[in-house]
Enzyme design. Sequence first.
Site, PDB file in Angstrom:
ATOM      1  N   HIS A  72       0.819  -0.956  -0.027  1.00  0.00           N
ATOM      2  CA  HIS A  72       0.050  -0.081   0.069  1.00  0.00           C
ATOM      3  C   HIS A  72       0.955   1.154   0.049  1.00  0.00           C
ATOM      4  CE1 HIS A  72      -4.195  -1.628   1.438  1.00  0.00           C
ATOM      5  NE2 HIS A  72      -3.415  -2.503   0.633  1.00  0.00           N
ATOM      6  N   TYR A 196      -8.781   5.428   8.457  1.00  0.00           N
ATOM      7  CA  TYR A 196      -8.576   5.876   9.795  1.00  0.00           C
ATOM      8  C   TYR A 196      -9.713   6.886   9.765  1.00  0.00           C
ATOM      9  CZ  TYR A 196      -4.224   3.114  10.716  1.00  0.00           C
ATOM     10  OH  TYR A 196      -3.380   2.349  11.005  1.00  0.00           O
ATOM     11  N   PRO A 288      -2.526  -0.058  19.281  1.00  0.00           N
ATOM     12  CA  PRO A 288      -2.433  -0.391  17.832  1.00  0.00           C
ATOM     13  C   PRO A 288      -2.499   0.596  16.687  1.00  0.00           C
ATOM     14  CG  PRO A 288      -4.194  -1.555  18.688  1.00  0.00           C
ATOM     15  CD  PRO A 288      -3.586  -0.829  19.784  1.00  0.00           C
ATOM     16  N   LYS A 292       2.318  -0.508  15.095  1.00  0.00           N
ATOM     17  CA  LYS A 292       3.700  -0.785  15.644  1.00  0.00           C
ATOM     18  C   LYS A 292       4.293  -1.899  16.097  1.00  0.00           C
ATOM     19  CE  LYS A 292       5.025   2.761  13.140  1.00  0.00           C
ATOM     20  NZ  LYS A 292       5.330   2.319  11.830  1.00  0.00           N
ATOM     21  N   TYR A 380       5.003   6.061   9.965  1.00  0.00           N
ATOM     22  CA  TYR A 380       3.916   4.974   9.678  1.00  0.00           C
ATOM     23  C   TYR A 380       4.752   3.844   8.935  1.00  0.00           C
ATOM     24  CZ  TYR A 380      -0.711   2.592   8.834  1.00  0.00           C
ATOM     25  OH  TYR A 380      -1.607   1.670   8.821  1.00  0.00           O
TER      26      TYR A 380
END
Length: 404
Positions: A72, A196, A288, A292, A380
Amino acid sequence: MRTQVGIIGAGPAGLLLSHLLHLRGISSVVLERRSRDYIERRVRAGVLEQGTVDTLVRAGVGARLLREGMSHQGIELRYGGAGHRIAFEKLVPGRAITVYGQQEVVKDLIAARLEAGGDIRFEVDDVAVHSLEAEPYVTFGGERLDCDVIAGCDGFHGVSRPSIPEGVLSVFERDYPFAWLGVLARVRPSAEELIYARNEAGFALHSMRSPEISRFYLQVPADTQMADWPEERIWSELRARLETVPGFTLETGEILESGITPMRGFVAEPMQYGRLYLAGDAAHIVPPTGAKGMNLAVADVRVLAEALGRFFGDGSTDLLDGYSAACLGRVWRAQHFSWWMTTLLHTFDDDDAYARKLQLSHLDYVTSSEAAATTLAENYVGLPEQAVAMVGQEGGQAGHGDQR
Ligand code: FAS
Ligand code: PHB
Protein backbone atom coordinates in the site's frame (compact mmCIF):
# COMPACT_ATOMS: atom_id res chain seq x y z
CA MET A 1 19.08 -30.62 27.65
CA ARG A 2 21.41 -27.81 26.62
CA THR A 3 21.22 -25.13 23.92
CA GLN A 4 22.94 -21.81 23.36
CA VAL A 5 19.75 -19.67 23.51
CA GLY A 6 16.57 -20.65 25.34
CA ILE A 7 13.67 -18.71 23.76
CA ILE A 8 10.38 -18.37 25.61
CA GLY A 9 7.43 -17.68 23.30
CA ALA A 10 6.70 -18.59 19.66
CA GLY A 11 5.22 -15.28 18.54
CA PRO A 12 6.87 -13.13 15.86
CA ALA A 13 9.74 -12.19 18.23
CA GLY A 14 10.62 -15.70 19.41
CA LEU A 15 10.26 -17.39 16.04
CA LEU A 16 12.19 -14.75 14.09
CA LEU A 17 14.96 -14.76 16.70
CA SER A 18 15.27 -18.55 16.46
CA HIS A 19 15.48 -18.29 12.67
CA LEU A 20 18.05 -15.46 12.64
CA LEU A 21 20.19 -17.36 15.17
CA HIS A 22 19.98 -20.49 13.02
CA LEU A 23 21.29 -18.47 10.05
CA ARG A 24 24.26 -17.59 12.27
CA GLY A 25 24.81 -21.21 13.28
CA ILE A 26 23.58 -20.57 16.83
CA SER A 27 21.36 -23.21 18.43
CA SER A 28 18.10 -22.39 20.22
CA VAL A 29 15.05 -24.10 21.66
CA VAL A 30 11.68 -22.30 21.52
CA LEU A 31 9.23 -23.02 24.34
CA GLU A 32 5.59 -22.14 23.61
CA ARG A 33 2.68 -22.71 25.93
CA ARG A 34 -0.03 -22.75 23.24
CA SER A 35 -0.57 -25.27 20.45
CA ARG A 36 0.78 -24.71 16.94
CA ASP A 37 -2.78 -24.57 15.61
CA TYR A 38 -3.75 -21.88 18.14
CA ILE A 39 -0.89 -19.52 17.39
CA GLU A 40 -1.22 -20.00 13.63
CA ARG A 41 -4.89 -19.00 13.82
CA ARG A 42 -4.54 -16.11 16.33
CA VAL A 43 -5.57 -12.92 14.52
CA ARG A 44 -3.50 -9.89 15.51
CA ALA A 45 -1.46 -7.34 13.60
CA GLY A 46 -1.91 -6.68 9.91
CA VAL A 47 0.53 -3.98 8.78
CA LEU A 48 4.24 -4.59 8.12
CA GLU A 49 6.68 -1.69 7.92
CA GLN A 50 9.16 -1.56 5.05
CA GLY A 51 11.94 -2.57 7.47
CA THR A 52 10.03 -5.63 8.63
CA VAL A 53 9.42 -6.78 5.05
CA ASP A 54 13.10 -6.24 4.22
CA THR A 55 14.17 -8.23 7.30
CA LEU A 56 11.94 -11.20 6.49
CA VAL A 57 12.93 -11.23 2.80
CA ARG A 58 16.66 -10.95 3.62
CA ALA A 59 16.27 -13.83 6.10
CA GLY A 60 14.78 -16.01 3.35
CA VAL A 61 11.27 -16.23 4.83
CA GLY A 62 9.56 -13.56 2.73
CA ALA A 63 8.58 -15.48 -0.44
CA ARG A 64 4.86 -15.90 0.38
CA LEU A 65 4.78 -12.42 1.91
CA LEU A 66 6.00 -10.96 -1.40
CA ARG A 67 3.50 -13.13 -3.31
CA GLU A 68 0.41 -12.62 -1.14
CA GLY A 69 1.12 -9.45 0.85
CA MET A 70 -0.60 -6.29 -0.40
CA SER A 71 1.71 -3.29 -0.84
CA HIS A 72 0.00 0.00 0.00
CA GLN A 73 1.23 3.46 -0.96
CA GLY A 74 -1.05 5.41 1.35
CA ILE A 75 -3.77 5.53 3.98
CA GLU A 76 -6.88 7.72 4.33
CA LEU A 77 -7.78 9.89 7.31
CA ARG A 78 -11.56 10.37 7.25
CA TYR A 79 -13.26 13.06 9.35
CA GLY A 80 -15.71 15.96 9.02
CA GLY A 81 -17.43 14.37 6.02
CA ALA A 82 -14.29 14.13 3.88
CA GLY A 83 -11.45 11.71 3.18
CA HIS A 84 -7.80 12.84 3.11
CA ARG A 85 -5.18 10.55 1.61
CA ILE A 86 -1.69 10.46 3.13
CA ALA A 87 0.26 9.64 -0.02
CA PHE A 88 3.43 7.73 0.88
CA GLU A 89 4.64 7.73 -2.74
CA LYS A 90 4.78 11.53 -2.62
CA LEU A 91 5.83 12.11 1.00
CA VAL A 92 8.26 9.22 1.55
CA PRO A 93 9.14 8.03 -1.99
CA GLY A 94 10.20 4.40 -2.19
CA ARG A 95 8.77 3.42 1.21
CA ALA A 96 5.44 1.67 1.63
CA ILE A 97 3.60 -0.69 3.99
CA THR A 98 2.58 -4.27 3.30
CA VAL A 99 -0.71 -5.69 4.55
CA TYR A 100 -0.06 -9.32 5.58
CA GLY A 101 -1.57 -10.89 8.68
CA GLN A 102 0.67 -11.58 11.68
CA GLN A 103 -0.54 -15.15 11.73
CA GLU A 104 0.81 -15.57 8.18
CA VAL A 105 4.24 -14.37 9.36
CA VAL A 106 4.02 -16.87 12.23
CA LYS A 107 3.10 -19.69 9.82
CA ASP A 108 6.02 -18.83 7.51
CA LEU A 109 8.49 -18.73 10.42
CA ILE A 110 7.28 -22.00 11.96
CA ALA A 111 7.49 -23.72 8.56
CA ALA A 112 11.04 -22.41 8.02
CA ARG A 113 12.20 -23.48 11.48
CA LEU A 114 10.74 -26.97 11.27
CA GLU A 115 12.09 -27.43 7.75
CA ALA A 116 15.56 -26.55 9.07
CA GLY A 117 15.16 -29.02 11.94
CA GLY A 118 14.47 -26.26 14.48
CA ASP A 119 13.36 -27.26 17.99
CA ILE A 120 9.99 -25.68 18.89
CA ARG A 121 8.16 -27.22 21.86
CA PHE A 122 4.41 -26.42 21.73
CA GLU A 123 1.97 -26.74 24.64
CA VAL A 124 4.65 -26.65 27.32
CA ASP A 125 3.53 -25.92 30.89
CA ASP A 126 5.00 -24.24 33.93
CA VAL A 127 7.86 -22.44 32.19
CA ALA A 128 10.16 -20.75 34.69
CA VAL A 129 13.58 -19.12 34.31
CA HIS A 130 16.39 -19.53 36.84
CA SER A 131 19.89 -18.33 37.72
CA LEU A 132 19.70 -15.33 35.41
CA GLU A 133 22.96 -13.82 36.67
CA ALA A 134 25.09 -16.73 35.43
CA GLU A 135 24.55 -20.23 34.01
CA PRO A 136 20.86 -19.69 33.35
CA TYR A 137 18.37 -22.48 32.83
CA VAL A 138 14.68 -22.90 32.09
CA THR A 139 12.36 -25.47 33.64
CA PHE A 140 9.11 -26.60 32.03
CA GLY A 141 6.81 -29.59 32.36
CA GLY A 142 9.25 -31.40 34.62
CA GLU A 143 12.21 -30.84 32.26
CA ARG A 144 15.27 -28.60 32.43
CA LEU A 145 16.97 -26.67 29.60
CA ASP A 146 20.45 -25.33 30.32
CA CYS A 147 21.49 -22.42 28.11
CA ASP A 148 24.02 -19.61 27.81
CA VAL A 149 21.35 -16.96 27.26
CA ILE A 150 17.56 -16.70 27.68
CA ALA A 151 15.43 -14.59 25.33
CA GLY A 152 12.11 -13.53 26.89
CA CYS A 153 9.78 -13.34 23.88
CA ASP A 154 6.67 -14.36 25.82
CA GLY A 155 4.57 -11.23 25.38
CA PHE A 156 3.00 -8.86 27.88
CA HIS A 157 1.58 -11.62 30.07
CA GLY A 158 4.64 -13.87 29.98
CA VAL A 159 6.89 -15.09 32.80
CA SER A 160 10.17 -13.50 31.69
CA ARG A 161 9.72 -9.87 32.71
CA PRO A 162 8.25 -10.78 36.14
CA SER A 163 11.34 -12.96 36.75
CA ILE A 164 13.54 -9.87 36.93
CA PRO A 165 14.17 -9.00 40.62
CA GLU A 166 12.25 -6.15 42.25
CA GLY A 167 13.89 -2.77 41.91
CA VAL A 168 15.73 -3.50 38.66
CA LEU A 169 13.08 -2.35 36.18
CA SER A 170 11.64 1.10 35.61
CA VAL A 171 8.13 0.79 34.21
CA PHE A 172 6.42 3.54 32.19
CA GLU A 173 2.76 3.08 31.29
CA ARG A 174 -0.36 4.79 30.01
CA ASP A 175 -3.79 3.11 30.02
CA TYR A 176 -6.40 4.58 27.65
CA PRO A 177 -10.08 4.91 28.67
CA PHE A 178 -11.22 2.84 25.69
CA ALA A 179 -10.47 -0.41 23.81
CA TRP A 180 -10.70 -1.67 20.24
CA LEU A 181 -13.39 -4.13 19.19
CA GLY A 182 -11.76 -6.04 16.32
CA VAL A 183 -13.69 -7.91 13.61
CA LEU A 184 -12.45 -10.24 10.86
CA ALA A 185 -15.08 -10.68 8.13
CA ARG A 186 -15.35 -12.67 4.91
CA VAL A 187 -16.15 -9.66 2.73
CA ARG A 188 -14.11 -7.87 0.10
CA PRO A 189 -12.61 -4.62 1.35
CA SER A 190 -14.81 -1.56 0.70
CA ALA A 191 -11.76 0.52 -0.25
CA GLU A 192 -8.31 -0.12 -1.70
CA GLU A 193 -6.46 1.25 1.33
CA LEU A 194 -6.82 1.56 5.11
CA ILE A 195 -9.27 4.16 6.39
CA TYR A 196 -8.70 5.73 9.82
CA ALA A 197 -12.00 7.46 10.68
CA ARG A 198 -12.34 10.06 13.43
CA ASN A 199 -15.98 10.41 14.38
CA GLU A 200 -17.89 12.09 17.23
CA ALA A 201 -19.27 8.63 18.07
CA GLY A 202 -15.74 7.22 18.22
CA PHE A 203 -12.89 5.94 16.06
CA ALA A 204 -13.25 3.26 13.38
CA LEU A 205 -10.65 1.54 11.18
CA HIS A 206 -11.20 -0.20 7.85
CA SER A 207 -8.36 -2.61 7.07
CA MET A 208 -8.03 -5.93 5.26
CA ARG A 209 -6.14 -9.22 4.99
CA SER A 210 -6.78 -10.22 1.35
CA PRO A 211 -9.11 -9.30 -1.57
CA GLU A 212 -11.76 -11.46 0.16
CA ILE A 213 -11.15 -10.71 3.86
CA SER A 214 -11.66 -7.38 5.65
CA ARG A 215 -10.49 -6.35 9.13
CA PHE A 216 -12.30 -3.67 11.13
CA TYR A 217 -11.91 -2.00 14.51
CA LEU A 218 -14.29 0.14 16.56
CA GLN A 219 -13.36 2.30 19.53
CA VAL A 220 -15.47 1.02 22.45
CA PRO A 221 -15.47 1.69 26.23
CA ALA A 222 -12.58 -0.05 28.02
CA ASP A 223 -14.92 -2.44 29.89
CA THR A 224 -16.86 -3.53 26.79
CA GLN A 225 -18.01 -7.16 26.61
CA MET A 226 -18.39 -8.87 23.23
CA ALA A 227 -21.81 -10.13 24.37
CA ASP A 228 -23.03 -6.51 24.15
CA TRP A 229 -22.14 -6.40 20.45
CA PRO A 230 -24.30 -8.67 18.30
CA GLU A 231 -23.40 -8.73 14.61
CA GLU A 232 -26.10 -6.28 13.55
CA ARG A 233 -24.83 -3.73 16.08
CA ILE A 234 -21.25 -4.12 14.85
CA TRP A 235 -22.21 -3.52 11.22
CA SER A 236 -24.56 -0.67 12.10
CA GLU A 237 -21.83 1.15 14.07
CA LEU A 238 -19.18 0.52 11.40
CA ARG A 239 -21.52 1.97 8.77
CA ALA A 240 -22.30 4.97 10.99
CA ARG A 241 -18.61 5.75 11.49
CA LEU A 242 -17.29 4.92 8.00
CA GLU A 243 -20.11 5.86 5.59
CA THR A 244 -19.46 9.56 6.19
CA VAL A 245 -18.23 10.57 2.74
CA PRO A 246 -20.25 10.70 -0.49
CA GLY A 247 -20.20 7.52 -2.56
CA PHE A 248 -18.74 5.19 0.07
CA THR A 249 -20.74 2.08 0.96
CA LEU A 250 -19.48 -0.43 3.53
CA GLU A 251 -19.75 -4.03 2.31
CA THR A 252 -20.88 -6.46 5.01
CA GLY A 253 -20.39 -10.23 5.27
CA GLU A 254 -19.86 -13.23 7.53
CA ILE A 255 -18.00 -12.38 10.74
CA LEU A 256 -15.21 -14.97 11.20
CA GLU A 257 -13.70 -13.68 14.44
CA SER A 258 -14.15 -10.82 16.87
CA GLY A 259 -12.48 -9.70 20.10
CA ILE A 260 -11.60 -6.81 22.37
CA THR A 261 -8.04 -5.41 22.56
CA PRO A 262 -7.20 -3.12 25.48
CA MET A 263 -5.36 0.10 24.63
CA ARG A 264 -2.21 0.76 26.58
CA GLY A 265 1.31 2.08 26.27
CA PHE A 266 3.94 0.28 28.33
CA VAL A 267 7.74 0.17 28.48
CA ALA A 268 9.96 -1.76 30.91
CA GLU A 269 13.55 -0.48 31.10
CA PRO A 270 16.14 -1.86 30.78
CA MET A 271 15.09 -4.65 28.40
CA GLN A 272 17.68 -6.99 29.93
CA TYR A 273 18.92 -8.46 33.21
CA GLY A 274 21.94 -10.73 33.56
CA ARG A 275 21.65 -13.37 30.81
CA LEU A 276 17.94 -12.59 30.17
CA TYR A 277 17.04 -10.36 27.22
CA LEU A 278 13.44 -9.20 26.63
CA ALA A 279 12.16 -8.65 23.08
CA GLY A 280 8.77 -7.55 21.70
CA ASP A 281 5.65 -7.34 23.84
CA ALA A 282 7.52 -8.84 26.81
CA ALA A 283 9.25 -5.44 27.07
CA HIS A 284 6.79 -2.96 25.56
CA ILE A 285 3.22 -2.49 24.38
CA VAL A 286 1.81 0.22 22.10
CA PRO A 287 -1.82 1.09 21.30
CA PRO A 288 -2.36 -0.51 17.84
CA THR A 289 -3.39 2.81 16.20
CA GLY A 290 0.10 3.24 14.77
CA ALA A 291 0.41 -0.41 13.63
CA LYS A 292 3.73 -0.67 15.47
CA GLY A 293 3.45 -3.68 17.83
CA MET A 294 4.72 -6.47 15.67
CA ASN A 295 7.14 -4.18 13.81
CA LEU A 296 8.78 -3.22 17.10
CA ALA A 297 9.16 -6.90 18.00
CA VAL A 298 10.97 -7.51 14.71
CA ALA A 299 13.21 -4.48 15.28
CA ASP A 300 14.22 -5.71 18.77
CA VAL A 301 15.06 -9.14 17.37
CA ARG A 302 17.24 -7.66 14.60
CA VAL A 303 19.34 -6.00 17.32
CA LEU A 304 19.39 -9.04 19.64
CA ALA A 305 20.34 -11.50 16.88
CA GLU A 306 23.27 -9.26 15.87
CA ALA A 307 24.40 -8.97 19.50
CA LEU A 308 24.17 -12.73 20.10
CA GLY A 309 26.03 -13.36 16.84
CA ARG A 310 28.90 -11.22 18.14
CA PHE A 311 28.84 -12.87 21.57
CA PHE A 312 28.88 -16.45 20.27
CA GLY A 313 31.30 -15.45 17.53
CA ASP A 314 34.17 -13.88 19.45
CA GLY A 315 32.91 -13.78 23.04
CA SER A 316 32.67 -9.99 23.18
CA THR A 317 29.65 -8.71 25.12
CA ASP A 318 29.68 -5.08 23.93
CA LEU A 319 26.57 -5.37 21.74
CA LEU A 320 24.75 -7.49 24.35
CA ASP A 321 25.61 -4.97 27.07
CA GLY A 322 24.20 -2.21 24.83
CA TYR A 323 21.13 -4.17 23.64
CA SER A 324 18.52 -2.28 25.65
CA ALA A 325 19.96 1.15 24.82
CA ALA A 326 20.10 0.19 21.14
CA CYS A 327 16.37 -0.71 21.15
CA LEU A 328 14.87 2.00 23.32
CA GLY A 329 15.26 4.86 20.84
CA ARG A 330 12.96 3.06 18.39
CA VAL A 331 10.70 1.84 21.21
CA TRP A 332 10.05 5.36 22.48
CA ARG A 333 9.65 6.74 18.95
CA ALA A 334 6.94 4.12 18.40
CA GLN A 335 5.38 4.89 21.81
CA HIS A 336 5.13 8.56 20.91
CA PHE A 337 3.81 7.96 17.38
CA SER A 338 1.21 5.46 18.63
CA TRP A 339 0.10 7.89 21.36
CA TRP A 340 -0.01 10.72 18.78
CA MET A 341 -2.14 8.72 16.31
CA THR A 342 -4.42 7.57 19.15
CA THR A 343 -5.04 11.06 20.56
CA LEU A 344 -5.43 12.49 17.05
CA LEU A 345 -8.20 10.07 16.05
CA HIS A 346 -10.08 8.89 19.15
CA THR A 347 -12.73 10.72 21.17
CA PHE A 348 -12.10 11.16 24.90
CA ASP A 349 -15.15 11.47 27.15
CA ASP A 350 -13.47 14.11 29.32
CA ASP A 351 -12.62 16.27 26.29
CA ASP A 352 -14.47 19.59 26.40
CA ALA A 353 -15.55 21.54 23.30
CA TYR A 354 -12.21 23.36 23.24
CA ALA A 355 -10.27 20.06 23.20
CA ARG A 356 -12.39 18.73 20.32
CA LYS A 357 -11.72 21.90 18.35
CA LEU A 358 -8.00 21.47 18.95
CA GLN A 359 -8.21 17.88 17.69
CA LEU A 360 -10.02 18.94 14.50
CA SER A 361 -7.51 21.73 13.94
CA HIS A 362 -4.68 19.21 14.35
CA LEU A 363 -6.33 16.91 11.76
CA ASP A 364 -6.76 19.89 9.39
CA TYR A 365 -3.07 20.68 9.75
CA VAL A 366 -1.93 17.07 9.18
CA THR A 367 -4.08 16.76 6.06
CA SER A 368 -3.18 20.14 4.55
CA SER A 369 0.50 20.64 5.38
CA GLU A 370 3.06 18.54 3.47
CA ALA A 371 5.47 18.88 6.39
CA ALA A 372 2.90 17.62 8.90
CA ALA A 373 1.71 14.81 6.62
CA THR A 374 5.35 13.74 6.11
CA THR A 375 5.70 13.36 9.88
CA LEU A 376 2.82 10.88 9.85
CA ALA A 377 4.00 9.09 6.71
CA GLU A 378 7.63 8.56 7.74
CA ASN A 379 6.65 7.17 11.13
CA TYR A 380 3.90 4.98 9.70
CA VAL A 381 6.06 3.27 7.05
CA GLY A 382 8.84 2.96 9.65
CA LEU A 383 11.90 5.09 10.29
CA PRO A 384 15.32 3.80 9.16
CA GLU A 385 17.73 2.61 11.88
CA GLN A 386 19.80 5.76 12.19
CA ALA A 387 16.75 7.97 12.62
CA VAL A 388 15.74 6.38 15.90
CA ALA A 389 19.03 6.42 17.77
CA MET A 390 18.63 7.53 21.36
CA VAL A 391 19.16 11.28 21.58
CA GLY A 392 19.14 13.00 24.97
CA GLN A 393 17.53 10.10 26.83
CA GLU A 394 18.24 9.91 30.56
CA GLY A 395 20.92 7.30 31.07
CA GLY A 396 21.08 6.59 27.35
CA GLN A 397 24.02 7.27 25.03
CA ALA A 398 23.41 10.29 22.81
CA GLY A 399 22.63 8.86 19.40
CA HIS A 400 24.19 10.18 16.18
CA GLY A 401 21.59 9.99 13.45
CA ASP A 402 20.46 12.02 10.47
CA GLN A 403 17.74 13.56 12.57
CA ARG A 404 18.07 15.35 15.90
P1 FAS B 1 3.32 -12.31 21.24
O1 FAS B 1 2.38 -11.98 22.36
O2 FAS B 1 2.83 -12.32 19.84
O3 FAS B 1 3.94 -13.78 21.47
C1 FAS B 1 4.26 -14.22 22.77
C2 FAS B 1 4.14 -15.74 22.76
O4 FAS B 1 4.59 -16.22 24.04
C3 FAS B 1 2.71 -16.20 22.57
O5 FAS B 1 2.63 -17.15 21.55
C4 FAS B 1 2.34 -16.79 23.94
O6 FAS B 1 1.46 -17.89 23.83
C5 FAS B 1 3.70 -17.22 24.46
N1 FAS B 1 3.78 -17.28 25.93
C6 FAS B 1 3.28 -16.39 26.81
N2 FAS B 1 3.54 -16.79 28.07
C7 FAS B 1 4.24 -17.95 27.96
C8 FAS B 1 4.81 -18.84 28.91
N3 FAS B 1 4.70 -18.62 30.22
N4 FAS B 1 5.45 -19.95 28.46
C9 FAS B 1 5.58 -20.17 27.11
N5 FAS B 1 5.07 -19.35 26.17
C10 FAS B 1 4.41 -18.26 26.60
N6 FAS B 1 -0.15 -5.00 16.81
C11 FAS B 1 -0.31 -4.30 15.67
O7 FAS B 1 0.66 -3.76 15.15
N7 FAS B 1 -1.58 -4.20 15.09
C12 FAS B 1 -2.68 -4.81 15.63
O8 FAS B 1 -3.77 -4.70 15.12
C13 FAS B 1 -2.53 -5.56 16.81
N8 FAS B 1 -3.59 -6.22 17.34
C14 FAS B 1 -3.41 -6.95 18.50
C15 FAS B 1 -4.48 -7.66 19.08
C16 FAS B 1 -4.31 -8.38 20.25
C17 FAS B 1 -5.48 -9.12 20.87
C18 FAS B 1 -3.05 -8.41 20.89
C19 FAS B 1 -2.86 -9.12 22.20
C20 FAS B 1 -1.98 -7.72 20.32
C21 FAS B 1 -2.15 -7.00 19.11
N9 FAS B 1 -1.09 -6.33 18.51
C22 FAS B 1 -1.23 -5.62 17.36
C23 FAS B 1 0.21 -6.38 19.04
C24 FAS B 1 0.83 -7.69 18.61
O9 FAS B 1 0.82 -7.80 17.21
C25 FAS B 1 2.20 -7.76 19.22
O10 FAS B 1 2.91 -6.55 19.07
C26 FAS B 1 3.00 -8.90 18.68
O11 FAS B 1 2.25 -10.07 18.81
C27 FAS B 1 4.30 -8.94 19.46
O12 FAS B 1 4.93 -10.13 19.18
P2 FAS B 1 5.70 -10.93 20.35
O13 FAS B 1 6.55 -9.97 21.09
O14 FAS B 1 6.28 -12.11 19.70
O15 FAS B 1 4.57 -11.34 21.41
C1 PHB C 1 -4.87 -4.44 11.10
O1 PHB C 1 -5.11 -4.58 9.90
O2 PHB C 1 -4.99 -5.36 11.93
C2 PHB C 1 -4.41 -3.09 11.60
C3 PHB C 1 -4.07 -2.12 10.68
C4 PHB C 1 -3.64 -0.87 11.15
C5 PHB C 1 -3.59 -0.64 12.51
C6 PHB C 1 -3.94 -1.63 13.43
C7 PHB C 1 -4.36 -2.87 12.97
O3 PHB C 1 -3.18 0.59 12.97
